[in-house]
Scaffold this active site. Sequence first.
Site, PDB file in Angstrom:
ATOM      1  N   GLY A   8      27.819  42.202  14.867  1.00 19.17           N
ATOM      2  CA  GLY A   8      26.810  43.179  14.426  1.00 19.17           C
ATOM      3  C   GLY A   8      26.597  44.256  15.474  1.00 19.17           C
ATOM      4  CG  LEU A  10      29.269  49.430  14.773  1.00 16.67           C
ATOM      5  CD1 LEU A  10      30.144  49.900  13.619  1.00 16.67           C
ATOM      6  CD2 LEU A  10      29.392  50.391  15.948  1.00 16.67           C
ATOM      7  N   GLY A  11      24.719  47.677  14.861  1.00 14.85           N
ATOM      8  CA  GLY A  11      23.331  47.642  14.402  1.00 14.85           C
ATOM      9  C   GLY A  11      22.369  48.153  15.464  1.00 14.85           C
ATOM     10  CD  GLN A  12      16.157  48.317  15.991  1.00 12.01           C
ATOM     11  OE1 GLN A  12      16.050  47.224  15.454  1.00 12.01           O
ATOM     12  NE2 GLN A  12      15.115  49.022  16.396  1.00 12.01           N
ATOM     13  CG  ASP A  34      29.044  46.096  12.565  1.00 16.92           C
ATOM     14  OD1 ASP A  34      28.039  46.159  13.290  1.00 16.92           O
ATOM     15  OD2 ASP A  34      28.975  46.090  11.312  1.00 16.92           O
ATOM     16  CB  ILE A  35      31.023  44.076   8.070  1.00 20.90           C
ATOM     17  CG1 ILE A  35      29.533  44.406   8.080  1.00 20.90           C
ATOM     18  CG2 ILE A  35      31.284  42.598   8.074  1.00 20.90           C
ATOM     19  CD1 ILE A  35      28.836  44.033   6.799  1.00 20.90           C
ATOM     20  NE  ARG A  36      27.308  49.340   9.781  1.00 21.01           N
ATOM     21  CZ  ARG A  36      26.430  49.979  10.552  1.00 21.01           C
ATOM     22  NH1 ARG A  36      26.305  51.286  10.482  1.00 21.01           N
ATOM     23  NH2 ARG A  36      25.682  49.316  11.412  1.00 21.01           N
ATOM     24  CG  ASP A  53      32.316  39.335   6.343  1.00 20.77           C
ATOM     25  OD1 ASP A  53      31.209  38.889   6.718  1.00 20.77           O
ATOM     26  OD2 ASP A  53      32.633  39.474   5.146  1.00 20.77           O
ATOM     27  CE1 TYR A 142      15.165  38.640   9.916  1.00 21.90           C
ATOM     28  CE2 TYR A 142      12.849  38.358  10.480  1.00 21.90           C
ATOM     29  CZ  TYR A 142      14.123  38.760  10.823  1.00 21.90           C
ATOM     30  OH  TYR A 142      14.356  39.267  12.080  1.00 21.90           O
TER      31      TYR A 142
HETATM   32  N1  SER Z   1      11.809  43.572  13.246  1.00 22.75           N
HETATM   33  C1  SER Z   1      12.076  42.515  12.340  1.00 22.75           C
HETATM   34  C2  SER Z   1      11.664  42.885  10.957  1.00 22.75           C
HETATM   35  O1  SER Z   1      10.755  43.662  10.808  1.00 22.75           O
HETATM   36  C3  SER Z   1      11.329  41.269  12.729  1.00 22.75           C
HETATM   37  O2  SER Z   1      12.101  40.518  13.571  1.00 22.75           O
HETATM   38  O3  SER Z   1      12.209  42.381  10.042  1.00 22.75           O
END
Ligand code: SER
Length: 324
Positions: A8, A10-12, A34-36, A53, A142
């Site tokens: 992951g 390329l994520g935040q 990453d998957i991108r 992936d 989540y």
């Molecule tokens: N920042 C995350 C969210 O808002 C929480 O870990 O989903």
Amino acid sequence: MKKILVTGSLGQIGSELVPALRKRYGRDNVVATDIRMPATIELRDDGPFEFLDVVDPHHITRVMQIYDVGTVYHLAAVLSATAESRPNIAWQINMNGLYNMLEAARQYHCSMFVPSSIGAFGPSTPRDNTPQDTIQRPGTIYGVTKVAGELLCDYYYVRFGLDTRGVRFPGLISHVTEPGGGTTDYAVSIFYEAIKHRKFTCYLRSDTQLDMMYMPDAVRAMIDVMEADPSKLVHRNSFNVTAMSFTPSQLADEIRKHFADFVISYDVDTVRQNIADSWPNYMDDSAARSEWGWKPEYDLPRMTLDMIDVLSRRLVGQHEKQPS
Ligand code: SER
């Protein structure tokens, strides 16, 4: 040295963790995945990159066979609001992806960092000064994947001796990549809107108090916990870490110290409000402080100043490049 693999990437979080790891351990020792595919040639040329992936164990094996990996930072996951709208995908990525990576780490004898979250808590958790060890009965998919992830990582450590470590991140604030699908994301979007339009409509109530952290502190936390002396770690996979705690109204007040005409209004999204209402107001992170020396550098005023400074220069630069 053995390679560090980041999923992951390329994520935040990965967008800032990968450069920090490359600076610390050397460009070619950090394999971003990453998957991108990276959007720019610059990003592609920054160091080794592989398409991966995490839901597909064969992809993982292929990458593990190419590189001599010693450490994994497993960041591939979906955030809370996206997870709530697509629970099936959330389970696939957050749970099956984690299981696949743990299995690969076990097979290839890697240590592994996995981020947990304030989302691992729920409505029956004490909201103030939330203890390190407490009730965890989240009502979101989540949260379910985060609690199960903490337990699964503990299991791999106890059962197989796999060196798993992790922290419970609060909302993360950053300016390199915007987050996607989180409940705490308002605390990032507000800066873009304040700089561009001097106004922002918030999807959480004005008094919704949540823990937050600026990305440079989060990056340091991930590196520090992985470099920590293992004999001092009692908790390993679920350290509460926080740097500040505020409401949308308090963040707006801080932004107003820089833009006096900034206006915030509220249009509450019940899905994200319900999620936020089930999370702590502020966590007790003393276990992380005593077990591996956690100490944040950015509080609300310092983070706000830096976000406005960096984003203002970038957004004004973009504006000037626009054709007239
Ligand atoms: N920042 C995350 C969210 O808002 C929480 O870990 O989903």
